[in-house]
Design a protein around this motif. Sequence first.
Motif, PDB file in Angstrom:
ATOM      1  N   ARG A 166       0.864  -1.178   0.000  1.00 50.11           N
ATOM      2  CA  ARG A 166       0.000   0.000   0.000  1.00 50.11           C
ATOM      3  C   ARG A 166       0.901   1.228   0.000  1.00 50.11           C
ATOM      4  N   ILE A 167       0.638   2.131  -0.939  1.00 55.22           N
ATOM      5  CA  ILE A 167       1.411   3.363  -1.070  1.00 55.22           C
ATOM      6  C   ILE A 167       0.518   4.523  -0.639  1.00 55.22           C
ATOM      7  N   LEU A 168       1.039   5.327   0.294  1.00 58.31           N
ATOM      8  CA  LEU A 168       0.311   6.489   0.792  1.00 58.31           C
ATOM      9  C   LEU A 168       1.174   7.720   0.563  1.00 58.31           C
ATOM     10  N   ILE A 169       0.714   8.615  -0.309  1.00 52.68           N
ATOM     11  CA  ILE A 169       1.357   9.905  -0.542  1.00 52.68           C
ATOM     12  C   ILE A 169       0.262  10.952  -0.407  1.00 52.68           C
ATOM     13  N   ARG A 170       0.139  11.510   0.777  1.00 51.36           N
ATOM     14  CA  ARG A 170      -0.964  12.436   1.076  1.00 51.36           C
ATOM     15  C   ARG A 170      -0.986  13.638   0.140  1.00 51.36           C
ATOM     16  N   GLU A 171       0.202  14.171  -0.180  1.00 51.74           N
ATOM     17  CA  GLU A 171       0.276  15.363  -1.035  1.00 51.74           C
ATOM     18  C   GLU A 171      -0.327  15.114  -2.417  1.00 51.74           C
ATOM     19  N   GLN A 175      -3.408   3.621  -2.109  1.00 52.51           N
ATOM     20  CA  GLN A 175      -3.927   2.411  -2.736  1.00 52.51           C
ATOM     21  C   GLN A 175      -2.841   1.355  -2.842  1.00 52.51           C
ATOM     22  N   PRO A 176      -3.253   0.098  -3.050  1.00 55.33           N
ATOM     23  CA  PRO A 176      -2.259  -0.971  -3.204  1.00 55.33           C
ATOM     24  C   PRO A 176      -1.658  -0.969  -4.608  1.00 55.33           C
ATOM     25  N   PHE A 177      -0.404  -1.374  -4.674  1.00 53.76           N
ATOM     26  CA  PHE A 177       0.314  -1.553  -5.930  1.00 53.76           C
ATOM     27  C   PHE A 177       0.885  -2.961  -5.948  1.00 53.76           C
TER      28      PHE A 177
END
Length: 45
Positions: A10-15, A20-22
């Motif tokens: 799961r990748i989280l980049i708030r900016e 979502q998962p990759f």
Amino acid sequence: MRIRAGSYVRILIRELGLNQPFLVDACTHDFDGTDHTMSLELKMI
């Protein structure tokens, strides 16, 4: 070491509003003493 090709992360980049998962398409682990880095090739699913 649990991350390898074929697994999901799961990748989280708030900016960017990304959370979502990759799928890991390719993964290279590098060790230098106590340092551990990874290079990942990811696919959006």
